[in-house]
Design an enzyme around this catalytic site. Structure first.
Site, PDB file in Angstrom:
ATOM      1  CG  ASP A   1      -0.325   0.087   2.521  1.00 11.63           C
ATOM      2  OD1 ASP A   1       0.909   0.309   2.570  1.00 11.63           O
ATOM      3  OD2 ASP A   1      -1.028  -0.024   3.536  1.00 11.63           O
ATOM      4  CB  SER A   2       0.254   4.634  -1.075  1.00 13.09           C
ATOM      5  OG  SER A   2      -0.819   5.126  -0.281  1.00 13.09           O
ATOM      6  N   GLY A   3       0.907   3.822   2.142  1.00 15.76           N
ATOM      7  CA  GLY A   3       1.137   4.458   3.433  1.00 15.76           C
ATOM      8  C   GLY A   3       0.106   5.517   3.762  1.00 15.76           C
ATOM      9  N   GLY A   4      -0.684   5.910   2.765  1.00 19.65           N
ATOM     10  CA  GLY A   4      -1.652   6.987   2.966  1.00 19.65           C
ATOM     11  C   GLY A   4      -2.706   6.682   4.016  1.00 19.65           C
TER      12      GLY A   4
ATOM     13  CG  ASP B   1      -4.876   6.731  -1.301  1.00 20.45           C
ATOM     14  OD1 ASP B   1      -3.870   6.273  -0.720  1.00 20.45           O
ATOM     15  OD2 ASP B   1      -6.026   6.299  -1.102  1.00 20.45           O
TER      16      ASP B   1
ATOM     17  N   GLY C   1     -11.129   4.211   0.150  1.00 19.79           N
ATOM     18  CA  GLY C   1     -12.001   5.051   0.973  1.00 19.79           C
ATOM     19  C   GLY C   1     -13.356   4.449   1.251  1.00 19.79           C
TER      20      GLY C   1
ATOM     21  CG  ASP D   1      -6.391  -5.010   1.586  1.00 24.68           C
ATOM     22  OD1 ASP D   1      -6.975  -4.243   0.785  1.00 24.68           O
ATOM     23  OD2 ASP D   1      -6.135  -4.693   2.752  1.00 24.68           O
TER      24      ASP D   1
ATOM     25  CB  CYS E   1     -12.045 -26.651   6.279  1.00 26.63           C
ATOM     26  SG  CYS E   1     -10.589 -25.614   6.117  1.00 26.63           S
TER      27      CYS E   1
ATOM     28  CB  CYS F   1      -6.980 -25.625   6.907  1.00 23.52           C
ATOM     29  SG  CYS F   1      -7.718 -25.539   8.543  1.00 23.52           S
TER      30      CYS F   1
ATOM     31  CG  HIS G   1     -10.425 -22.491   9.631  1.00 24.46           C
ATOM     32  ND1 HIS G   1     -10.917 -23.560   8.911  1.00 24.46           N
ATOM     33  CD2 HIS G   1     -11.436 -21.591   9.722  1.00 24.46           C
ATOM     34  CE1 HIS G   1     -12.175 -23.320   8.611  1.00 24.46           C
ATOM     35  NE2 HIS G   1     -12.526 -22.141   9.082  1.00 24.46           N
TER      36      HIS G   1
HETATM   37 ZN   LIG Z   1     -10.002 -25.332   8.295  1.00 18.42          ZN
END
Ligand SMILES: [Zn+2]
Length: 361
Positions: A91-94, A145, A215, A265, A303, A305, A334
């Protein structure tokens, strides 16, 4: 050649794609685990890769303050430093400079602030943000930004959006072209569709390799988030990736993919994993709850995992209650696996043309 993007299937506004970077190809739609301080918290890099993740996010603000971008560059760059061989977006840090730093002063040049760690003074400009991201070795660099606070007066949102456009132009100019590396612009404009459209048109005109919608997911509510995505996406080029920043819950991801978003993200799966919260095909589970104390069943029987393969809900409940480090490790494993599999399932539904019937598992 910068980053490459190829759309391989469409279903309504949704796309399945391939994003080519200097550190491998990433299948989209894609969720990026957050690796704030050069680590995805509670996870080894091998563990992150085993969830299926091939692109993670690093935070410019945190890394420039500690251990420092020049130090990471001298140690071979962020990939080598954290032993992550796959792609990294920074990311830009903004956003963090606005949410974490003390005594901020925003001017035309950039943001002057004091570090939240030791009070030291810093100036983050578009040029410095892009330089820091180059020193880190990010495959994908984000333009610097200003993240407009919410709620805010329309005039303040417009002025902030115009400042972000001027910073976007400076960011684009400061970016050094390298094979497999790209820079994304960020669309702002608060909750105003006409500002989102203007921001999108002007950002696209600057010639970025991809576009982010910033934003949002800061308190406006899911319906407004989706409305702003719908106001923006038609003005973004179809042949470049689209990234909705900071989103979100599983249902947010499904709704945004349906509206044409490729990248996401969010700290939710990792942060939740450290507080006993799990995302499962049967909904969210709080492992702190005493009802799990004698439950022999796995967290999520479907799952793949390690946490679900070998451990009972009773054991995970015990680890959470005892404050054991293994609780954070297993639940983060998980949750990231759940998010990765959710994105894969959406990709398969797009390819099959059945996303309209898709529900978050
Ligand atoms: Zn799992």
């Amino acid at each position: 050649m910068s980053t490459g993007f190829e759309v391989v299937a469409r279903d309504g506004a949704a796309r399945a794609g391939r994003l080519a970077t200097a550190h491998g190809t990433v299948e989209t739609p894609c969720f990026m685990p957050v690796g704030t301080a050069a680590t995805v918290k509670a996870m080894t890099p091998e563990g992150v890769a085993a969830t299926g993740a091939r692109l993670i996010l690093g935070n410019t603000y945190h890394l420039m303050l500690r251990p420092g971008a020049e130090r990471i560059a001298a140690l071979g760059g962020l990939h080598r430093f954290m032993n992550w061989p796959h792609a990294i977006l920074t990311d830009s840090g903004g956003f963090q400079v606005m949410s974490l730093a003390a005594l901020r002063r925003i001017g035309e040049d950039g943001v002057e602030f004091r570090s939240h760690l030791d009070g030291s003074r810093h100036l983050l400009t578009p040029e410095r943000s892009i330089e820091v991201q180059r020193l880190l070795g990010a495959d994908i660099t984000m333009a610097f930004d200003e993240c407009t606070p919410f709620p805010a007066e329309r005039a303040a949102v417009e002025a902030s959006m115009e400042l972000t456009l001027r910073w976007a132009e400076r960011s684009r100019a400061a970016f050094v072209e390298r094979p497999g590396h790209g820079i994304f612009g960020i669309v702002q404009g608060g909750v105003h569709p006409e500002l989102r459209e203007r921001s999108a048109r002007k950002t696209v005109a600057l010639g970025f390799d991809g576009h982010a919608i910033g934003g949002l997911a800061i308190g406006e509510g899911q319906a407004t988030t989706f409305a702003m995505v719908e106001a923006t996406v038609p003005h973004l080029p179809a042949d470049r990736p689209r990234y909705l920043m900071g989103v979100g819950k599983p249902a947010d991801l499904v709704g945004a993919v349906r509206r044409g978003i490729d990248l996401f993200d969010c700290v939710l799966p990792t942060r939740s994993g450290r507080t006993g919260q799990a995302f499962t095909r049967a909904g969210a589970v709080n492992l702190r709850n005493a009802r799990h104390a004698e439950d022999r069943a796995p967290l999520d029987p479907q799952c793949r995992c390690a946490a679900c393969a070998g451990f009972s809900r009773a054991y995970l409940h015990h680890l959470v209650k005892a404050g054991e480090i293994l609780a954070a490790m297993l639940l983060t494993t998980h949750n990231l696996t759940y998010y990765a599999d959710l994105m894969t399932a959406m990709r398969e539904a797009i390819v099959a043309g059945s996303l309209a019937e898709f529900e978050a598992p």
